[in-house]
Scaffold this active site. Structure first.
Site, short mmCIF file in Angstrom:
data_model
loop_
_atom_site.label_atom_id
_atom_site.label_comp_id
_atom_site.label_asym_id
_atom_site.label_seq_id
_atom_site.Cartn_x
_atom_site.Cartn_y
_atom_site.Cartn_z
N LYS A 25 39.88 9.96 7.28
CA LYS A 25 39.57 8.65 8.03
C LYS A 25 41.73 8.90 9.34
O LYS A 25 41.30 8.35 9.90
CB LYS A 25 39.94 7.38 7.70
CG LYS A 25 38.49 7.25 7.36
CD LYS A 25 38.38 5.68 6.93
CE LYS A 25 39.23 5.56 5.48
NZ LYS A 25 39.42 6.13 4.37
N ARG A 100 35.41 -3.32 6.79
CA ARG A 100 35.46 -2.41 5.18
C ARG A 100 34.21 -3.41 4.19
O ARG A 100 33.96 -3.14 3.27
CB ARG A 100 36.42 -2.37 4.70
CG ARG A 100 37.34 -1.02 4.09
CD ARG A 100 38.36 -1.08 3.58
NE ARG A 100 39.62 -0.93 3.23
CZ ARG A 100 39.75 0.40 3.17
NH1 ARG A 100 40.61 0.64 4.24
NH2 ARG A 100 39.83 1.07 2.45
N ARG A 139 47.43 13.79 -1.88
CA ARG A 139 48.84 13.15 -0.34
C ARG A 139 49.98 12.75 -0.45
O ARG A 139 49.82 12.24 -1.67
CB ARG A 139 47.70 12.14 -0.25
CG ARG A 139 48.36 11.39 1.60
CD ARG A 139 47.14 10.58 1.68
NE ARG A 139 46.75 9.76 1.28
CZ ARG A 139 45.74 8.68 0.58
NH1 ARG A 139 45.17 8.67 1.74
NH2 ARG A 139 45.77 8.18 0.31
N ARG A 172 51.31 7.43 -2.47
CA ARG A 172 51.30 6.38 -2.57
C ARG A 172 50.95 5.35 -3.53
O ARG A 172 50.03 6.14 -4.67
CB ARG A 172 50.28 6.43 -1.46
CG ARG A 172 49.93 5.78 0.31
CD ARG A 172 48.99 5.85 0.98
NE ARG A 172 48.16 5.07 0.32
CZ ARG A 172 46.69 5.33 1.54
NH1 ARG A 172 46.42 5.34 1.89
NH2 ARG A 172 45.66 4.88 0.52
N ARG A 183 39.33 2.31 -6.02
CA ARG A 183 38.72 2.98 -5.36
C ARG A 183 38.01 2.49 -4.84
O ARG A 183 36.52 2.55 -3.85
CB ARG A 183 40.81 3.59 -4.30
CG ARG A 183 41.52 2.26 -4.13
CD ARG A 183 42.83 2.96 -3.88
NE ARG A 183 42.67 4.01 -2.32
CZ ARG A 183 43.21 4.85 -2.32
NH1 ARG A 183 43.88 4.76 -3.03
NH2 ARG A 183 43.26 5.91 -1.10
#
Ligand code: AP5
Length: 231
Positions: A25, A100, A139, A172, A183
């Site tokens: 996203k 969300r 990431r 992160r 998550r």
């Protein structure tokens, strides 16, 4: 062939990116917003900014994000309402990670009507969950400009350094394996129902997010351009 974006062409609508953590996203929303010089509104980035600045909102959000749960609608809606009032949003903008929950989607629908916007365009980045762990643990994000990399798939030229601005690349805190599970569960329970919600409204466009960043980007642009012309 992918259509081009003309110089100074406006987005003139609200685009929503929907998809699980790691679907891409942020990567795609940033690029689409850049092409149309439109604001990229990531509620995750806004919350992380509050955490970094130690605001009272950030202090409430930090432990919730650390557990991989969703921050309460009351906090997120106030933050979003303030942001979309700003003048830079008047020619359309790109949401990444919002809405969300169905409550957030209903609020957004009403708010867009009040601001005179057309109905939003929702891009669902659909992906097999087995791919997500590698994307999330790999990431790295630039501390300065927020550029997104992946140590496996999209590494920077020099390890740990952003190609664009030389900023330090960081991981992160919620990209640790023990937080990724909750998550993904929060997504399945609270956010995945939005695909059906927007599907019923006839606003959902599904794109295969397992393809390369470039291929997904072409599909995104193609569908945004086709719908902009049609409605
Ligand atoms: P948020 O920051 O929104 O995180 P997320 O939804 O979990 O999504 P991610 O940012 O992890 O993934 P992405 O889909 O953007 O993937 P990306 O492009 O980076 O939210 C964080 C937290 O904030 C939430 O858990 C919650 O607590 C809170 N929050 C935020 N919004 C909220 C809301 N509205 N309500 C309540 N709480 C909220 O890509 C991932 C990796 O894959 C990168 O390394 C990238 O390089 C790579 N990649 C991307 N595309 C491809 C591709 N096509 N091929 C190969 N690699 C790819």
């Amino acid at each position: 062939m992918t259509p081009d974006v003309r110089p100074h062409e406006k987005l003139n609508r609200v685009v929503i990116f929907l998809g699980p953590p790691g679907a891409g996203k942020g990567t795609q929303a940033k690029e689409l917003a850049r092409k149309f010089s439109a604001p990229h509104l990531s509620t995750g980035d806004m919350l992380r900014e509050h955490v970094a600045q130690g605001t009272s909102l950030g202090q409430r959000a930090q432990p919730i994000m650390g557990r991989g749960e969703l921050v309460p609608d009351s906090i997120v809606l106030r933050m979003v309402a303030e942001r979309i009032e700003r003048p830079d949003c008047s020619h359309g903008f790109v949401f990444d990670g919002f809405p969300r929950t169905v409550a957030q989607a209903k609020y957004l629908g009403e708010s867009l009507k009040q601001h005179g916007y057309k109905r939003p365009f929702v891009i669902h980045l659909a992906i097999d969950p087995s791919i997500l762990l590698r994307r999330l643990t790999g990431r790295r994000t630039c501390k300065v400009g927020g550029e997104i990399y992946n140590v496996y798939e999209r590494p920077p030229k020099v390890a740990g350094i952003c190609d664009a601005d030389g900023g330090e690349l960081v991981q992160r805190p919620d990209d640790r394996e023990e937080v990724i599970g909750p998550r993904l569960q929060a997504y399945e329970k609270q956010t995945a129902p939005l695909a059906a919600y927007y599907g019923r409204l006839g606003l959902l466009h599904v794109i295969d997010a397992a393809k390369s960043v470039e291929e997904v980007g072409q599909q995104v642009l193609q569908s945004v351009k086709s719908v902009r012309g049609a409605r």
